[in-house]
Design a protein around this motif. Structure first.
Motif, PDB file in Angstrom:
ATOM      1  N   LEU A 268       0.845  -1.304  -0.018  1.00 41.64           N
ATOM      2  CA  LEU A 268       0.007   0.010   0.024  1.00 41.64           C
ATOM      3  C   LEU A 268       0.970   1.306  -0.255  1.00 41.64           C
ATOM      4  O   LEU A 268       0.481   2.164   0.319  1.00 41.64           O
ATOM      5  CB  LEU A 268      -0.928  -0.018   1.176  1.00 41.64           C
ATOM      6  N   ASN A 269       2.086   1.048  -0.314  1.00 42.75           N
ATOM      7  CA  ASN A 269       3.249   2.236  -0.539  1.00 42.75           C
ATOM      8  C   ASN A 269       3.125   3.007   0.689  1.00 42.75           C
ATOM      9  O   ASN A 269       3.127   4.322   0.906  1.00 42.75           O
ATOM     10  CB  ASN A 269       2.773   3.219  -1.599  1.00 42.75           C
ATOM     11  N   GLY A 270       3.259   2.454   1.925  1.00 43.29           N
ATOM     12  CA  GLY A 270       3.538   3.072   3.087  1.00 43.29           C
ATOM     13  C   GLY A 270       2.497   3.424   3.893  1.00 43.29           C
ATOM     14  O   GLY A 270       2.537   4.199   5.148  1.00 43.29           O
ATOM     15  N   GLU A 271       1.235   3.206   3.416  1.00 43.84           N
ATOM     16  CA  GLU A 271      -0.050   3.529   4.285  1.00 43.84           C
ATOM     17  C   GLU A 271      -0.084   2.753   5.611  1.00 43.84           C
ATOM     18  O   GLU A 271       0.151   1.684   5.767  1.00 43.84           O
ATOM     19  CB  GLU A 271      -1.522   3.103   3.389  1.00 43.84           C
ATOM     20  N   LYS A 272      -0.333   3.525   6.705  1.00 44.38           N
ATOM     21  CA  LYS A 272      -0.116   3.005   8.141  1.00 44.38           C
ATOM     22  C   LYS A 272      -1.330   1.985   8.456  1.00 44.38           C
ATOM     23  O   LYS A 272      -2.515   2.591   8.040  1.00 44.38           O
ATOM     24  CB  LYS A 272      -0.145   4.163   9.095  1.00 44.38           C
ATOM     25  N   ILE A 273      -1.101   1.065   9.012  1.00 45.93           N
ATOM     26  CA  ILE A 273      -2.175   0.202   9.747  1.00 45.93           C
ATOM     27  C   ILE A 273      -1.905  -0.234  10.991  1.00 45.93           C
ATOM     28  O   ILE A 273      -1.201  -0.686  11.443  1.00 45.93           O
ATOM     29  CB  ILE A 273      -2.062  -1.217   8.655  1.00 45.93           C
ATOM     30  N   ASP A 274      -3.243   0.164  11.729  1.00 52.95           N
ATOM     31  CA  ASP A 274      -3.372  -0.286  12.952  1.00 52.95           C
ATOM     32  C   ASP A 274      -4.365  -1.430  13.204  1.00 52.95           C
ATOM     33  O   ASP A 274      -5.423  -1.553  12.893  1.00 52.95           O
ATOM     34  CB  ASP A 274      -3.992   0.886  13.861  1.00 52.95           C
ATOM     35  N   VAL A 275      -3.814  -2.525  13.813  1.00 59.19           N
ATOM     36  CA  VAL A 275      -4.736  -3.740  13.954  1.00 59.19           C
ATOM     37  C   VAL A 275      -4.955  -3.895  15.451  1.00 59.19           C
ATOM     38  O   VAL A 275      -4.223  -3.814  16.421  1.00 59.19           O
ATOM     39  CB  VAL A 275      -4.012  -5.010  13.411  1.00 59.19           C
ATOM     40  N   VAL A 276      -6.201  -3.959  15.813  1.00 61.81           N
ATOM     41  CA  VAL A 276      -6.810  -3.782  17.210  1.00 61.81           C
ATOM     42  C   VAL A 276      -7.765  -5.120  17.331  1.00 61.81           C
ATOM     43  O   VAL A 276      -8.355  -5.595  16.357  1.00 61.81           O
ATOM     44  CB  VAL A 276      -7.453  -2.691  17.451  1.00 61.81           C
ATOM     45  N   GLN A 277      -7.680  -5.391  18.537  1.00 65.10           N
ATOM     46  CA  GLN A 277      -8.633  -6.537  19.259  1.00 65.10           C
ATOM     47  C   GLN A 277     -10.057  -5.949  19.054  1.00 65.10           C
ATOM     48  O   GLN A 277     -10.525  -4.991  19.688  1.00 65.10           O
ATOM     49  CB  GLN A 277      -8.506  -6.976  20.402  1.00 65.10           C
ATOM     50  N   TRP A 278     -10.969  -6.743  18.390  1.00 65.19           N
ATOM     51  CA  TRP A 278     -12.328  -6.299  18.353  1.00 65.19           C
ATOM     52  C   TRP A 278     -12.901  -6.929  19.797  1.00 65.19           C
ATOM     53  O   TRP A 278     -12.601  -7.887  20.094  1.00 65.19           O
ATOM     54  CB  TRP A 278     -12.876  -7.106  17.274  1.00 65.19           C
ATOM     55  N   SER A 279     -13.909  -6.181  19.956  1.00 64.69           N
ATOM     56  CA  SER A 279     -14.771  -6.692  21.256  1.00 64.69           C
ATOM     57  C   SER A 279     -16.370  -6.525  21.254  1.00 64.69           C
ATOM     58  O   SER A 279     -16.644  -5.385  20.570  1.00 64.69           O
ATOM     59  CB  SER A 279     -14.219  -5.872  22.590  1.00 64.69           C
ATOM     60  N   PRO A 280     -17.124  -7.141  21.610  1.00 69.25           N
ATOM     61  CA  PRO A 280     -18.616  -7.156  21.646  1.00 69.25           C
ATOM     62  C   PRO A 280     -19.181  -5.947  22.526  1.00 69.25           C
ATOM     63  O   PRO A 280     -20.170  -5.426  22.236  1.00 69.25           O
ATOM     64  CB  PRO A 280     -19.161  -8.239  21.838  1.00 69.25           C
ATOM     65  N   ASP A 281     -18.271  -5.723  23.282  1.00 68.39           N
ATOM     66  CA  ASP A 281     -18.553  -4.316  24.352  1.00 68.39           C
ATOM     67  C   ASP A 281     -18.184  -3.164  23.738  1.00 68.39           C
ATOM     68  O   ASP A 281     -16.856  -3.037  23.305  1.00 68.39           O
ATOM     69  CB  ASP A 281     -17.781  -4.704  25.637  1.00 68.39           C
ATOM     70  N   PRO A 282     -18.965  -2.368  23.371  1.00 67.14           N
ATOM     71  CA  PRO A 282     -18.407  -1.044  22.873  1.00 67.14           C
ATOM     72  C   PRO A 282     -17.411  -0.114  23.639  1.00 67.14           C
ATOM     73  O   PRO A 282     -16.687   0.493  22.910  1.00 67.14           O
ATOM     74  CB  PRO A 282     -19.923  -0.252  22.771  1.00 67.14           C
ATOM     75  N   LYS A 283     -17.446  -0.129  24.913  1.00 65.04           N
ATOM     76  CA  LYS A 283     -16.523   0.566  25.862  1.00 65.04           C
ATOM     77  C   LYS A 283     -15.017   0.124  25.399  1.00 65.04           C
ATOM     78  O   LYS A 283     -14.196   0.640  24.987  1.00 65.04           O
ATOM     79  CB  LYS A 283     -16.833   0.293  27.112  1.00 65.04           C
TER      80      LYS A 283
END
Length: 442
Positions: A268-283
Motif C-alpha cells: 500500500l506504499n507506506g499506508e499506516k495500518i493499526d490492527v486492534v482487538q475487536w470486542s462486543p463491548d462498545p467501551k
C-alpha cells in the motif's frame, strides 16, 4: 498434414486464448453474411448455412431453394431432379436445403468477410474475457500499468485490460508504465464494446484480500476481520477477533517481528495500518480503536450514540491524531461518535459544574425562604389581561383570567403570581422609576 488454414486458426486461438471452435463459428457466420450479399438487394427469406472444413479451410454453402420445373434464377430455384438427389420425396413448389457454393465463393468470401471475421473474433475474445473474469469479481488481481489515459490508469491483466478510474486511485500513489501492483477487481460491466473491468486501490475490501493473502489464520477462518476504517493512502484501522481459543488475533496479523503487516504496508506504499482487538463491548472496542493512545475511561450515551472518552493529558494529541485522523477512524471502526477529553479538562468541567449547581441550589433556597416570608396580596386581572403591583403592570396573563382574582408574592428580585394555589407566572420586578413611567403611560 495440417493445412495452413488450420495452423492459422490454431495460432489465433493460442494468441488470444479463445477456443478454436469459437473462431470457426464466427467465421462461418461471417461467410453466411458474405454469401447473402451475393444474392443482391432484398433477397427472399431463406435458410443459409456455411460449413467450414477446419483442415482445408474450404467453405461449402447450403441454401434453401424452391423446387421448380424450369429454373429461371439459380440463386433461389432448383430443378426437381437435382432436388430429389438430396430429398427423394420433395415435390414441386416445396423448398429444399441444397449445396449452393458459388464457383468464385472463395475469392468473394476472402474479400467480403475479412473485416467481419476480424470483428467477430474480437467479439468472441471479449466474451471469452468476460466469461473468464465474471466469477472473479471481488478478487485480488495482480496487474501491470500499461498507460495513463484521461486520468484513468489502464491496467493489463493477462489478456484482459482493466481501468483504474480517478476516484479509485490513491491520491498519494504515482503510477508509471510497467509498474506491477495489486488491485481489487471491483466491478465487471458488460457493455456494447465488450466487458469493462473496473479495478480499485481505495476499496476497503482490498485490505481484506491483502490480509487473506498474508495471514493464513484469516484465509482459513480462524481469525476474522470484524470491521475496517480506511483513509486510502494515509491510515487504516482493522478490528480482528479470534474464532478459536488460544489464538492471538492481533499477533497473527502482525506476524513475527511485524513481517506480515509490513508486507501489506509495502503493497500500500507506506499506508499506516493499526490492527486492534475487536470486542462486543462498545467501551472496550472504542478504547482499542483509539490505539496507540491509552484510554482512562469510556462513558456511553446510548440515546445519542455518543461516547465520551477520557485520556491522560499527555495522550490527548495522540488520541485525536493529526487533523483528527485517529479519532475519526476510531469512530468509523466502532460505529460511535467519539468525544475526547483529557482527565484535567474533565475535572475542571466537573468542578465548574459543581460550582454552578451549588450556586443554583443556594439561590433556589434563598428564593424559597423569601417566598415563605413574603406577604400575599390579591389583585383582579384587568380587561387588558394585566395586573398592577407597586404602580407597575405585569402580564398579560391570558384572556381566560380577565376579571379573576390572583394572588401575588414578591421577593427582592421577582414577582410570583398564583391562581387557585398554582403558580401561573413570574416576572422580574420593575424598578421604581420604570414603574412610575409605566403608570404615567397608562
Amino acid at each position: 498434414m495440417k493445412s495452413d488454414f488450420y495452423t492459422a486458426i490454431s495460432q489465433i486461438a493460442a494468441e488470444r486464448g479463445i477456443p478454436k471452435e469459437a473462431i470457426i463459428d464466427v467465421m462461418e457466420k461471417a461467410l453466411i453474411t458474405a454469401y447473402k450479399r451475393t444474392l443482391g438487394n432484398n433477397p427472399p427469406p431463406m435458410e443459409v448455412s456455411v460449413k467450414l472444413d477446419p483442415q482445408t479451410g474450404a467453405a461449402r454453402v447450403y441454401a434453401e431453394k424452391q423446387v421448380v420445373d424450369e429454373v429461371y434464377d439459380e440463386r433461389f430455384e432448383v430443378e426437381l431432379a437435382v432436388a430429389r438427389k438430396v430429398q427423394p420425396n420433395v415435390q414441386i413448389g416445396e423448398t429444399v436445403v441444397i449445396e449452393s457454393t458459388p464457383n468464385d465463393f472463395g475469392r468473394i468470401a476472402a474479400q467480403t468477410a475479412k473485416q467481419v471475421v476480424l470483428q467477430g473474433i474480437k467479439e468472441v475474445e471479449r466474451e471469452h474475457i468476460y466469461g473468464e473474469y465474471m466469477d472473479r469479481e471481488g478478487e485480488l488481481i495482480t496487474a501491470t500499468v500499461q498507460r495513463l489515459a484521461k486520468g484513468n490508469v489502464i491496467l493489463e491483466m493477462g489478456k484482459a485490460e482493466a481501468i483504474l478510474p480517478p476516484k479509485e486511485q490513491v491520491e498519494s500513489d504515482r503510477y508509471y508504465h510497467g509498474q506491477r501492483l495489486k488491485v481489487y477487481l471491483m466491478e465487471i460491466r458488460k457493455e456494447d464494446r465488450g466487458p469493462r473491468l473496473i479495478a480499485s486501490r481505495t476499496h476497503k475490501n482490498l485490505i481484506v484480500r491483502l490480509f487473506e493473502m498474508e495471514v493464513p489464520e484469516i484465509f482459513n477462518g480462524t481469525v476474522e476481520i470484524k470491521s475496517i476504517a480506511r483513509e486510502p493512502g494515509l491510515r487504516t484501522k482493522v478490528a480482528v477477533a479470534a474464532r478459536q481459543e488460544g489464538i492471538d488475533p492481533v499477533g497473527s496479523c502482525v506476524g513475527m517481528r511485524g513481517i506480515r503487516i509490513q508486507n501489506i504496508v509495502n503493497e500500500l506504499n507506506g499506508e499506516k495500518i493499526d490492527v486492534v482487538q475487536w470486542s462486543p463491548d462498545p467501551k472496550d472496542l472504542i478504547a482499542n480503536a483509539l490505539s496507540p493512545a491509552q484510554v482512562v475511561e469510556v462513558h456511553l450515551n446510548e440515546d445519542d450514540h455518543v461516547a465520551l472518552v477520557i485520556v491522560p493529558d499527555k495522550q490527548l494529541s495522540l488520541a485525536i491524531g493529526k487533523e483528527g485522523q485517529n479519532v475519526r477512524l476510531a469512530a468509523k471502526l466502532s460505529g460511535w461518535r467519539i468525544d475526547i477529553k483529557s482527565a484535567t479538562a474533565l475535572l475542571e468541567e466537573e468542578r465548574a459544574a459543581a460550582e454552578v449547581r451549588g450556586y443554583a441550589e443556594a439561590e433556589a433556597m434563598a428564593t424559597e425562604v423569601e417566598l415563605t416570608n413574603a406577604k400575599v396580596e390579591s389583585r383582579k386581572v384587568q380587561p387588558n389581561g394585566t395586573i398592577v403591583y407597586q404602580k407597575a403592570s405585569y402580564g398579560p396573563l391570558g384572556n381566560d383570567l380577565i376579571g379573576e382574582t390572583v394572588q401575588l408574592r414578591a421577593t427582592s428580585q421577582k414577582l410570583y403570581i398564583y391562581y387557585q394555589d398554582r403558580l401561573i407566572a413570574s416576572y422580574i420586578l420593575i424598578e421604581t422609576e420604570g414603574a412610575e413611567k409605566a403608570e404615567e403611560e397608562m
